[in-house]
Design a protein around this motif. Structure first.
Motif, PDB file in Angstrom:
ATOM      1  N   LYS A   1      -1.374  14.308  64.327  1.00 20.66           N
ATOM      2  CA  LYS A   1      -0.891  15.539  64.867  1.00 20.66           C
ATOM      3  C   LYS A   1       0.637  16.019  64.333  1.00 20.66           C
ATOM      4  O   LYS A   1       0.688  16.945  63.926  1.00 20.66           O
ATOM      5  N   GLY A   2       1.482  14.941  64.611  1.00 17.87           N
ATOM      6  CA  GLY A   2       2.766  15.031  64.339  1.00 17.87           C
ATOM      7  C   GLY A   2       3.126  15.245  62.942  1.00 17.87           C
ATOM      8  O   GLY A   2       4.108  16.052  62.509  1.00 17.87           O
ATOM      9  N   ILE A   3       2.383  14.477  62.293  1.00 14.01           N
ATOM     10  CA  ILE A   3       2.676  14.492  60.615  1.00 14.01           C
ATOM     11  C   ILE A   3       2.260  15.946  60.117  1.00 14.01           C
ATOM     12  O   ILE A   3       2.844  16.651  59.565  1.00 14.01           O
ATOM     13  N   LEU A   4       0.770  16.483  60.750  1.00 14.49           N
ATOM     14  CA  LEU A   4       0.435  17.844  60.221  1.00 14.49           C
ATOM     15  C   LEU A   4       1.514  18.920  60.684  1.00 14.49           C
ATOM     16  O   LEU A   4       1.489  19.981  59.919  1.00 14.49           O
ATOM     17  N   ILE A   5       1.912  18.805  61.812  1.00 17.75           N
ATOM     18  CA  ILE A   5       3.127  19.905  62.310  1.00 17.75           C
ATOM     19  C   ILE A   5       4.234  19.775  61.306  1.00 17.75           C
ATOM     20  O   ILE A   5       4.810  21.081  61.009  1.00 17.75           O
ATOM     21  N   ALA A   6       4.876  18.655  60.989  1.00 20.97           N
ATOM     22  CA  ALA A   6       5.734  18.499  60.050  1.00 20.97           C
ATOM     23  C   ALA A   6       5.381  19.164  58.760  1.00 20.97           C
ATOM     24  O   ALA A   6       6.256  19.913  57.876  1.00 20.97           O
ATOM     25  N   LEU A   7       4.129  18.842  58.337  1.00 19.04           N
ATOM     26  CA  LEU A   7       3.637  19.595  57.016  1.00 19.04           C
ATOM     27  C   LEU A   7       3.733  20.965  57.033  1.00 19.04           C
ATOM     28  O   LEU A   7       3.807  21.697  56.157  1.00 19.04           O
ATOM     29  N   MET A   8       3.491  21.568  58.176  1.00 23.34           N
ATOM     30  CA  MET A   8       3.123  23.074  58.490  1.00 23.34           C
ATOM     31  C   MET A   8       4.742  23.892  58.437  1.00 23.34           C
ATOM     32  O   MET A   8       4.797  24.748  57.591  1.00 23.34           O
ATOM     33  N   ASN A   9       5.649  22.822  58.681  1.00 29.15           N
ATOM     34  CA  ASN A   9       7.130  23.409  58.406  1.00 29.15           C
ATOM     35  C   ASN A   9       7.485  23.244  56.889  1.00 29.15           C
ATOM     36  O   ASN A   9       8.327  24.304  56.574  1.00 29.15           O
ATOM     37  N   CYS A  10       7.042  22.226  56.314  1.00 30.14           N
ATOM     38  CA  CYS A  10       7.644  22.175  54.780  1.00 30.14           C
ATOM     39  C   CYS A  10       6.655  22.752  53.820  1.00 30.14           C
ATOM     40  O   CYS A  10       7.308  22.882  52.625  1.00 30.14           O
ATOM     41  N   LEU A  11       5.585  23.175  54.186  1.00 31.72           N
ATOM     42  CA  LEU A  11       4.549  23.692  53.234  1.00 31.72           C
ATOM     43  C   LEU A  11       4.123  25.285  53.995  1.00 31.72           C
ATOM     44  O   LEU A  11       3.122  25.362  54.431  1.00 31.72           O
ATOM     45  N   PRO A  12       4.965  26.081  54.049  1.00 35.11           N
ATOM     46  CA  PRO A  12       4.675  27.379  54.682  1.00 35.11           C
ATOM     47  C   PRO A  12       3.236  28.016  54.219  1.00 35.11           C
ATOM     48  O   PRO A  12       2.580  28.575  55.046  1.00 35.11           O
ATOM     49  N   ARG A  13       3.046  27.904  53.152  1.00 28.36           N
ATOM     50  CA  ARG A  13       1.765  28.365  52.416  1.00 28.36           C
ATOM     51  C   ARG A  13       0.463  27.960  52.870  1.00 28.36           C
ATOM     52  O   ARG A  13      -0.477  28.731  52.897  1.00 28.36           O
ATOM     53  N   CYS A  14       0.650  26.613  53.616  1.00 23.57           N
ATOM     54  CA  CYS A  14      -0.524  26.030  54.059  1.00 23.57           C
ATOM     55  C   CYS A  14      -0.413  25.904  55.420  1.00 23.57           C
ATOM     56  O   CYS A  14      -1.400  25.567  56.350  1.00 23.57           O
ATOM     57  N   SER A  15       0.615  26.440  56.100  1.00 21.66           N
ATOM     58  CA  SER A  15       0.705  26.456  57.611  1.00 21.66           C
ATOM     59  C   SER A  15      -0.350  27.109  58.571  1.00 21.66           C
ATOM     60  O   SER A  15      -0.738  26.376  59.489  1.00 21.66           O
ATOM     61  N   GLU A  16      -0.800  28.178  58.110  1.00 22.53           N
ATOM     62  CA  GLU A  16      -2.106  28.581  58.861  1.00 22.53           C
ATOM     63  C   GLU A  16      -3.395  27.691  58.777  1.00 22.53           C
ATOM     64  O   GLU A  16      -3.893  27.528  59.896  1.00 22.53           O
ATOM     65  N   ARG A  17      -3.613  27.145  57.801  1.00 27.85           N
ATOM     66  CA  ARG A  17      -4.755  26.404  57.788  1.00 27.85           C
ATOM     67  C   ARG A  17      -4.629  24.883  58.612  1.00 27.85           C
ATOM     68  O   ARG A  17      -5.368  24.398  59.066  1.00 27.85           O
ATOM     69  N   LEU A  18      -3.228  24.555  58.427  1.00 31.13           N
ATOM     70  CA  LEU A  18      -3.017  23.167  59.084  1.00 31.13           C
ATOM     71  C   LEU A  18      -3.010  23.536  60.372  1.00 31.13           C
ATOM     72  O   LEU A  18      -3.422  22.623  61.196  1.00 31.13           O
ATOM     73  N   ALA A  19      -2.804  24.424  60.869  1.00 29.97           N
ATOM     74  CA  ALA A  19      -2.540  25.044  62.441  1.00 29.97           C
ATOM     75  C   ALA A  19      -4.202  24.950  63.116  1.00 29.97           C
ATOM     76  O   ALA A  19      -4.357  24.434  63.891  1.00 29.97           O
TER      77      ALA A  19
END
Length: 427
Positions: free
Chosen positions: A379-397
């Motif tokens: 979960k922590g890694i996915l949240i970090a990816l949301m921050n560094c890859l804005p284009r994927c943030s909605e799908r990662l959420a």
């Protein structure tokens, strides 16, 4: 009582070991063969420290490295004295000294005007730790006896707020300096007393009596842990998850080392009480809610696991020291009819894998279905990816919202005596 005529020469690391645990120092001096082998993980920490130390010397260019290793300390001392006499050398790396029965190697000595020096100890950590004060203080003690005038003494550590631009490391921003001069000066009398006490302890014929406890794992696991705990009972009270130091001391005063011997009246948490009952009865615990909890799912079911690296020195653009970089994932998929599928990703090249990692992962996880993880790490890694890859943030959420932590479920609803207090996946 008989005393030894001589005691082993101490080093900085041995002095610090003695402050941590006198028995650890005793074994380092007299029973080194009892130590466990250095694990690959521990060796990686040592290697990281050396890498950071070498990089730090670039902040003080033109210096000279004292190349003799720890097996040739006397020669290293002579090399250091020779280099110090050369006023054209602005800094010395790994300077060697031996005074008051203590050997030290100073990471960086910076020459100042008037025969003054700055003492800099390099650490691969990202913050100042309690043990760092004694580390610098014992070096100051030895260097002062060697006749050096130390103007500033402190710790140079990594700054975990520094973001690498991907082109060139900014060493001034990568490192942070903590000036400990005042604290070091104030502690010199205490350092002398501790050093004298440790030497007196080593002069005894018998080892100090120290019972293994929580201190053996702070700030890291002692290399003599396996030896010192070999005679502990199979169900040692240290296996009580989350037990406090005070409770361990209370049990020690009662002479209780085995969980099975803990009195009924002794106050424990709900989880610790569950562990005690399981050990006493020799049976596993399964809550009435476990089955229902595990069936609250939406198919298909995904079982997700990540692997990451956390380089101390940032390697890719936009990353910080020790930032976790995911490079591998594995996901097993169980469909409602029972069929099983597996998908995986592994980056084999030296490049930032996060974008490709994420695109492949989102494709494999689909749009629905419960995603099982073990602990909140993924979960922590996915949240970090949301921050560094804005284009994927909605799908990662959306993926984060589908996560189900089996570690939390097991910790709440299950226990087996063979877990020995650990709820790790391997246990």
């Amino acid at each position: 009582m008989m005393k030894r005529q001589t005691v082993p020469t101490l080093s900085k690391s041995r002095f610090l070991a003695g402050l941590h645990c006198p028995l650890r120092l005793w074994h380092q001096c007299y029973n080194r063969e009892l130590a466990s082998e250095v694990t690959p993980a521990r060796q990686a920490i040592f290697d990281t420290g050396h890498e950071v130390g070498r990089l730090a010397t670039r902040l003080y260019p033109g210096g000279v490295l004292i190349e003799e290793d720890y097996l040739h300390h006397e020669e290293a001392v002579q090399s250091t004295l020779t280099i110090m006499k050369n006023p054209n050398v602005p800094a010395i790396y790994e300077a060697a000294f031996l005074e008051d029965g203590v050997r030290v190697r100073a990471d960086i000595l910076v020459r100042l005007e008037g025969d003054n020096w700055n003492l800099i100890e390099v650490k691969s950590s990202t913050s100042l730790k309690n043990e760092h004060h004694a580390d610098v203080a014992i070096q100051y003690h030895v260097l002062r006896l060697a006749g050096l005038a130390i103007k500033t003494a402190g710790i140079l550590s990594l700054n975990n707020q520094y973001v690498y631009n991907g082109h060139q490391l900014d060493l001034e921003q990568l490192f942070s300096f903590y000036d400990l001069t005042d604290e070091v000066l104030a502690s010199q009398e205490e350092i002398s007393l501790e050093l004298r006490w440790l030497k007196e302890m080593l002069a005894e014929e018998k080892a100090p009596e120290i019972r293994p406890s929580r201190h053996c794992k702070r700030p890291y696991l002692c290399e003599f842990w396996e030896h010192c705990t070999a005679d502990m009972p199979d169900y040692w009270v240290m296996d009580l998850a989350g037990i406090s130091d005070n409770k361990l001391n209370d049990l020690a005063e009662l002479g209780v080392e085995d969980i099975r011997h803990i009195p009924e009246w002794f106050a424990l948490t709900e989880l610790q009480e569950r562990i005690r009952h399981c050990v006493v009865d020799g049976k596993e615990y399964v809550s009435r809610e476990l089955g229902r909890r595990l069936l609250e799912v939406e198919y298909p079911l995904y079982f997700l696991d990540f692997e990451t690296i956390s380089p101390a020195i940032p390697r890719y653009a936009g990353t910080r020291p020790y930032e976790a970089i995911p490079f591998q994932w594995s996901v097993h998929v169980v469909h409602e009819d029972g069929t099983l599928a597996h998908h995986e990703y592994l980056c084999l090249e030296d490049r930032d894998p996060r974008e490709e990692f994420t695109d492949r992962l989102l494709q494999a996880l689909g749009e629905k279905g419960t995603i099982f993880v073990y602990t909140s790490y993924e979960k922590g890694i996915l949240i970090a990816l949301m921050n560094c890859l804005p284009r994927c943030s909605e799908r990662l959420a959306s993926v984060v919202a589908r996560l189900e932590d089996l570690h939390a479920t097991i910790r709440t609803h299950y226990y087996h005596p063979r877990l020995h207090g650990s709820f790790s996946l391997k246990s």
